[in-house]
Design a protein around this motif. Sequence first.
Motif, mmCIF file in Angstrom:
data_model
loop_
_atom_site.group_PDB
_atom_site.id
_atom_site.type_symbol
_atom_site.label_atom_id
_atom_site.label_comp_id
_atom_site.label_asym_id
_atom_site.label_seq_id
_atom_site.Cartn_x
_atom_site.Cartn_y
_atom_site.Cartn_z
ATOM 1 N N LEU A 161 0.815 -1.210 0.000
ATOM 2 C CA LEU A 161 0.000 0.000 0.000
ATOM 3 C C LEU A 161 0.852 1.267 0.000
ATOM 4 O O LEU A 161 0.540 2.225 -0.693
ATOM 5 C CB LEU A 161 -0.921 0.007 1.219
ATOM 6 N N LEU A 162 1.921 1.279 0.774
ATOM 7 C CA LEU A 162 2.787 2.452 0.800
ATOM 8 C C LEU A 162 4.177 2.054 1.252
ATOM 9 O O LEU A 162 4.359 1.079 1.967
ATOM 10 C CB LEU A 162 2.221 3.553 1.698
ATOM 11 N N ARG A 163 5.159 2.839 0.817
ATOM 12 C CA ARG A 163 6.549 2.682 1.241
ATOM 13 C C ARG A 163 6.955 3.944 1.991
ATOM 14 O O ARG A 163 6.639 5.058 1.567
ATOM 15 C CB ARG A 163 7.480 2.473 0.043
ATOM 16 N N SER A 164 7.649 3.769 3.105
ATOM 17 C CA SER A 164 8.024 4.901 3.942
ATOM 18 C C SER A 164 9.524 4.852 4.217
ATOM 19 O O SER A 164 10.046 3.856 4.700
ATOM 20 C CB SER A 164 7.236 4.852 5.254
ATOM 21 N N LYS A 165 10.196 5.949 3.922
ATOM 22 C CA LYS A 165 11.646 6.036 4.099
ATOM 23 C C LYS A 165 11.992 6.064 5.585
ATOM 24 O O LYS A 165 11.295 6.687 6.385
ATOM 25 C CB LYS A 165 12.167 7.298 3.414
ATOM 26 N N PRO A 197 16.646 0.028 4.410
ATOM 27 C CA PRO A 197 15.412 -0.464 3.778
ATOM 28 C C PRO A 197 14.202 0.378 4.160
ATOM 29 O O PRO A 197 14.090 0.855 5.294
ATOM 30 C CB PRO A 197 15.275 -1.896 4.330
ATOM 31 N N ASP A 198 13.306 0.564 3.199
ATOM 32 C CA ASP A 198 12.060 1.268 3.469
ATOM 33 C C ASP A 198 11.145 0.407 4.331
ATOM 34 O O ASP A 198 11.200 -0.830 4.285
ATOM 35 C CB ASP A 198 11.324 1.596 2.164
ATOM 36 N N LEU A 199 10.291 1.053 5.091
ATOM 37 C CA LEU A 199 9.206 0.362 5.772
ATOM 38 C C LEU A 199 8.034 0.272 4.793
ATOM 39 O O LEU A 199 7.686 1.262 4.137
ATOM 40 C CB LEU A 199 8.805 1.123 7.035
#
Length: 288
Positions: A149-153, A253-255
């Motif tokens: 759904l989404l990637r978070s730095k 790694p992104d969350l």
Amino acid sequence: MRRQAKYQAQRCNISQSSMTISLQNLEKILGAKLYTRHAKGIRLTGFGISFLEHARQIMDSVQTALYSATQQPHALVGEIRIGITDTIAAYLMPNVLQAMDQRFPALSMILFEDDQEGLERALLAETIDFALMVTSNYQLTPATGVTPLLRSKQKLWIAPHHPLQKKEEISLVDIAEQHYLLLDMEGHIAMADMFWGEYQLSPNIKLQTKSIEAVRSMIALGLGVSILSDFSYRPWSLEGNRIIRRDISEQIPDLVVGAVWIAGKPLASQVQETIDFIKNMVDPPSSL
């Protein structure tokens, strides 16, 4: 520095001089400095970081509104059962619930909060229709499928007065020398072990806790630092003290937040539409 400014101006389809004038005019309106210059370019001030965060939130809201306006409303009715973890409950569901209630008033959403293992069991037992969780931190069972759904730095969270704030670039080596606050929830320890291990480093752990608010408060007081995602970032602690973020020179790694469902089993139409709606809400199409 000039090369960087020229590149940023080109991205906005304006000249470098026009961008400089626009930023200067904005600073006059706000009555505060947004950035400072240094040898390698510019750096946002504490106020600039806060202003940027608010601007991003406004742009996200505009994108969501534009997407919503282009979609025809569907008469989703009945009940849908959604499993969530505590992180999702705190940082995603309030806005999702509000948007879903406005868009689909006849659809009743029943929420079940549990950890990753509990939600997987609930999926396999078919007591929930799908689950929302941080999927990047877990090795999920092959019986489940995932829709990202989404990637978070992930960035370094520090206090504005922390000594590391004086450095132009911050590395994991720099962070390893500081008191580190390790968040013990939603697979954060496994992810931390992965990226620290990749660079053969170990953090100097001052506190390991399941409370993100404890981590937030200690960071704001300058008692430690942590690497956490933009997804759970808030610029203030409960006591009203400031927290800022800095990029890390190494690749972290992104969350990733995802919707998890039973693999090999077709999703009911209202379940699929709900997942699609949430995806477009939290990560609107860039073309809009």
